[in-house]
Design an enzyme around this catalytic site. Structure first.
Site, PDB file in Angstrom:
ATOM      1  N   ASP A  62      36.108  60.122  51.831  1.00 50.96           N
ATOM      2  CA  ASP A  62      36.830  59.355  52.320  1.00 50.96           C
ATOM      3  C   ASP A  62      37.916  60.454  52.583  1.00 50.96           C
ATOM      4  OD1 ASP A  62      38.120  57.967  53.852  1.00 50.96           O
ATOM      5  OD2 ASP A  62      38.105  56.098  51.867  1.00 50.96           O
ATOM      6  N   ASN A 104      43.399  49.992  45.474  1.00 47.67           N
ATOM      7  CA  ASN A 104      42.476  49.438  45.381  1.00 47.67           C
ATOM      8  C   ASN A 104      41.621  49.894  44.985  1.00 47.67           C
ATOM      9  OD1 ASN A 104      41.145  46.876  46.465  1.00 47.67           O
ATOM     10  ND2 ASN A 104      40.363  48.851  47.391  1.00 47.67           N
ATOM     11  N   HIS A 105      41.137  51.375  44.421  1.00 45.33           N
ATOM     12  CA  HIS A 105      39.940  52.258  44.350  1.00 45.33           C
ATOM     13  C   HIS A 105      40.048  52.757  43.398  1.00 45.33           C
ATOM     14  CE1 HIS A 105      39.972  52.181  48.977  1.00 45.33           C
ATOM     15  NE2 HIS A 105      40.589  53.161  48.361  1.00 45.33           N
ATOM     16  N   GLN A 171      33.615  54.143  46.254  1.00 44.33           N
ATOM     17  CA  GLN A 171      34.626  53.599  46.637  1.00 44.33           C
ATOM     18  C   GLN A 171      34.732  52.254  45.616  1.00 44.33           C
ATOM     19  OE1 GLN A 171      35.666  54.834  50.051  1.00 44.33           O
ATOM     20  NE2 GLN A 171      37.604  55.546  49.374  1.00 44.33           N
ATOM     21  N   ASP A 173      35.483  48.967  43.732  1.00 45.23           N
ATOM     22  CA  ASP A 173      36.949  48.002  43.683  1.00 45.23           C
ATOM     23  C   ASP A 173      37.582  48.213  41.882  1.00 45.23           C
ATOM     24  OD1 ASP A 173      36.618  48.149  46.464  1.00 45.23           O
ATOM     25  OD2 ASP A 173      38.450  46.388  46.118  1.00 45.23           O
ATOM     26  N   ARG A 201      53.237  54.950  50.169  1.00 46.44           N
ATOM     27  CA  ARG A 201      52.301  54.212  50.814  1.00 46.44           C
ATOM     28  C   ARG A 201      51.826  53.726  50.459  1.00 46.44           C
ATOM     29  NH1 ARG A 201      46.959  54.933  52.833  1.00 46.44           N
ATOM     30  NH2 ARG A 201      47.229  54.121  55.443  1.00 46.44           N
ATOM     31  N   ASP A 203      47.819  51.756  50.249  1.00 52.54           N
ATOM     32  CA  ASP A 203      46.969  51.640  50.902  1.00 52.54           C
ATOM     33  C   ASP A 203      46.134  50.927  50.240  1.00 52.54           C
ATOM     34  OD1 ASP A 203      45.058  53.531  52.300  1.00 52.54           O
ATOM     35  OD2 ASP A 203      43.802  52.527  50.315  1.00 52.54           O
ATOM     36  N   LEU A 208      43.528  43.835  46.404  1.00 50.59           N
ATOM     37  CA  LEU A 208      43.713  43.785  45.471  1.00 50.59           C
ATOM     38  C   LEU A 208      42.731  43.012  44.056  1.00 50.59           C
ATOM     39  CD1 LEU A 208      47.138  45.437  45.108  1.00 50.59           C
ATOM     40  CD2 LEU A 208      45.296  46.463  45.354  1.00 50.59           C
ATOM     41  N   GLU A 245      50.117  49.227  54.180  1.00 50.37           N
ATOM     42  CA  GLU A 245      49.048  49.228  54.865  1.00 50.37           C
ATOM     43  C   GLU A 245      48.748  47.535  54.835  1.00 50.37           C
ATOM     44  OE1 GLU A 245      45.376  51.077  56.678  1.00 50.37           O
ATOM     45  OE2 GLU A 245      45.135  50.625  54.438  1.00 50.37           O
ATOM     46  N   ASP A 310      44.028  56.758  60.364  1.00 54.96           N
ATOM     47  CA  ASP A 310      42.742  56.584  60.672  1.00 54.96           C
ATOM     48  C   ASP A 310      41.885  56.305  62.548  1.00 54.96           C
ATOM     49  OD1 ASP A 310      41.998  56.047  58.145  1.00 54.96           O
ATOM     50  OD2 ASP A 310      43.572  54.561  58.069  1.00 54.96           O
TER      51      ASP A 310
END
Ligand code: GLC
Ligand code: CA
Length: 562
Positions: A62, A104-105, A171, A173, A201, A203, A208, A245, A310
């Site tokens: 990713d 997050n991951h 990915q 979490d 930044r 992401d 979370l 973000e 994106d």
């Protein structure tokens, strides 16, 4: 930190993908060394900070947002020494450096995940991630990457359980209920701050924590962790930018901007309304969105992107209404097969059908609205995209530097390039590139440089108050930006037809007015001040006299050596 203004107040931030920016060692992949050699260009252009998409070791399922080590550099990009050289060189040019922080991951190849799979059920090692025996847990959380995934859960043979992944199955979490995870990730922040970075930044920050019966976005525990993170950052005693973000409506993005939380948050609602305004040729909804954003969080704390790496995210009706989505889909140039996930998978210039007028208009708005304008690499040239490439790769192709082979991006043979440079008609790198556009006075690139120069000379645009003024024309938005010593008036015509109108400037009755971008005198301000704006035209005017010290000439500033 005292009362001094933080560096990011109103700063113009340039987003780039290091793998696609400049190849320093000729292996076909952009790297930190290549980027360092292009810093003088970025200084010439006039941006104040660069945001690098993830530079960490990653199997790249990713685009690098799947990380195997948060405290190192991907070997194709360089190493920690190369990062140090880049950072030092950037600071030497007066450019701040912002990293992507993926909280997050991780990648499924991260040692934490491999350890978790094999660890005993319920052990601390297993609980670094979110597991379940039932793949229907958190059923109200939407699948985000629905072009690749149909569930947020993936079965793991080794663990004998499902693990949660809000993005790709590669990915998993992280489990923020686990204090070890929280402390490790705060340690990542310390690591990069000790190395001198100027901001992060954050992401995918809403995801979370999870809770049954919710979309699992922006939960109170998530905000509590972000406050911890902020305190940790503040403990370093430097001005470090934290920007969220969170692709969410303004009322849901607002909590991230609490005083003890993050400094900035992207306003993707405003981005959608900017496009909808151009697509429909009307500005009422855009005005409402601006008022809503300023009412929620006044000042310059909204980060303002047009495009990024994106898709142009429009969502499922949660971010903006279905009507707005339809206006954008009907009014922008998409061609076949450009809808990905939740938005349009195109770069800015092709979305606008290559028309430079709405392109300049949208940037003209971005550079004069309150917030932190974001410029996506290549958009300063009107670079095109490569439809048909995998996932979001159409928008991530190499930067075009020169008309030479590979657009000067790399000296490697074509098959080795990270992605193919653009040769599509109208966007061919032999025409659309930095070297050529620098030499053409009327180019988009030189225009961006002039805009950024003027913005620097007009502090009212950077930190001034914002007020929408009455406009008698449905296509024309009018607003003022004021500080004690300076007033700038902006009017912009969102439609493809010319517009003339009278503005009531009686509050500045009799004051001098000058067009600020090109330096042309206008009649003194009055109750029926007449303007004409061509199709997609806009102007910035200075109202009244400005103090000698801020008297400026963009022409002088632009003629100084590069
Ligand atoms: C963010 C990034 C996107 C990435 C996702 C998962 O939305 O912008 O590129 O795929 O997070 O990390
Ligand atoms: Ca390289």
């Amino acid at each position: 930190m005292g009362t001094r203004e933080p560096w990011w107040n109103g700063a113009v931030i340039y987003q780039l993908m290091p793998r696609s920016y400049a190849d320093g060692n000729g292996d076909g992949i952009g790297d930190l060394q290549g980027l360092a050699s292009r810093l003088s260009y970025l200084r010439w252009l006039g941006v104040e900070a660069i945001w690098l998409t993830p530079i960490y070791p990653s199997p790249l399922q990713d685009g690098g947002y799947d990380i195997t080590n948060f405290k190192d550099i991907h070997p194709e990009l360089g190493d920690l020494a190369a990062f140090h050289r880049l950072l030092t060189a950037a600071h030497g040019q007066g450019i701040k450096v912002i990293l992507d922080l993926v909280l997050n991951h991780t990648s499924d190849l991260h040692p934490w995940f491999q350890r978790a799979r094999w660890a005993a059920k319920g052990s601390l090692e297993r609980d670094v991630y979110v597991w379940s025996d039932d793949p229907h847990r958190y059923a109200d959380a939407p699948v985000l990457f629905r072009h690749f995934e149909s569930s947020n859960w993936e079965w793991d043979e080794v663990a004998g359980q499902y693990y949660l992944h809000r993005f790709l199955r590669h990915q998993p979490d992280l489990n923020y209920e686990n204090p070890w995870v929280q402390e490790e990730m705060l340690g990542v922040v310390d690591f990069w701050l000790e190395r001198g970075v100027d901001g992060f930044r954050l992401d995918a920050v809403p995801f979370l924590f999870e809770a049954e019966g919710s979309r699992c976005e922006g939960l109170p525990d998530t905000h509590a962790f972000l406050r911890k993170l902020r305190a940790r950052v503040d403990a370093h005693g430097r001005d470090v930018l934290l920007v969220a973000e969170a692709i969410q409506p303004v009322d849901e993005a607002k909590p991230y901007l609490a005083d003890d939380e993050l400094h900035g948050a992207f306003n993707f609602v405003l981005t959608a309304h900017l496009f909808a305004a151009v697509a429909s040729g009307t500005c009422k909804e855009l005005c409402n969105a601006l008022e809503e954003a300023q009412r929620a969080v006044p000042g310059c704390r909204w980060a303002l992107p047009l495009r990024n790496h994106d898709e142009l995210w429009l969502g499922d009706g949660h971010l903006v209404s279905e009507d707005v989505i339809q206006v954008i889909r009907a009014g922008l140039h998409q061609g076949q097969g450009h809808w990905l996930n939740w938005g349009i998978n195109r770069r800015l210039a092709p979305l606008l059908n290559g028309d430079p007028r709405p392109n300049r208009l949208l940037h003209g708005l971005l550079y004069s609205l309150p917030g932190m304008p974001h410029l996506y690499y290549g958009d300063e040239l009107g670079m095109g995209d490569w439809p048909g490439l995998r996932d979001r790769d159409p928008n991530r192709t190499p930067m075009a530097w020169t008309p030479a082979r590979n657009g000067g991006f790399s000296s490697a043979p074509d098959p080795l390039l990270v992605l193919p440079p653009i040769t599509a008609p109208g966007y061919d790198y032999r025409v659309v590139n930095v070297e050529v556009q620098k030499q053409l006075p009327g180019s988009l690139l030189n225009w961006h440089r002039r805009m950024l120069t003027c913005r620097r000379l007009l502090p009212a645009l950077r930190r001034g108050t914002f007020e929408l003024l009455e406009s008698s024309h449905p296509s024309v938005i009018v607003y003022s930006r004021c500080i004690e010593t300076m007033t700038v008036l902006v009017a912009a015509n969102l439609s493809g037809a010319g517009a003339s109108l009278h503005l009531d400037l009686s509050r500045w009755q009799g004051e001098r007015t000058r067009e600020a971008l090109w330096g042309c005198e206008y009649p003194p301000a009055s109750a029926d001040w007449f303007i004409y704006l061509p199709a997609y035209g806009f102007s910035w005017w200075l109202i009244g006299e400005v103090e000698e010290s801020v008297e400026f000439s963009a022409n002088d500033a632009l003629s100084s050596p590069a």
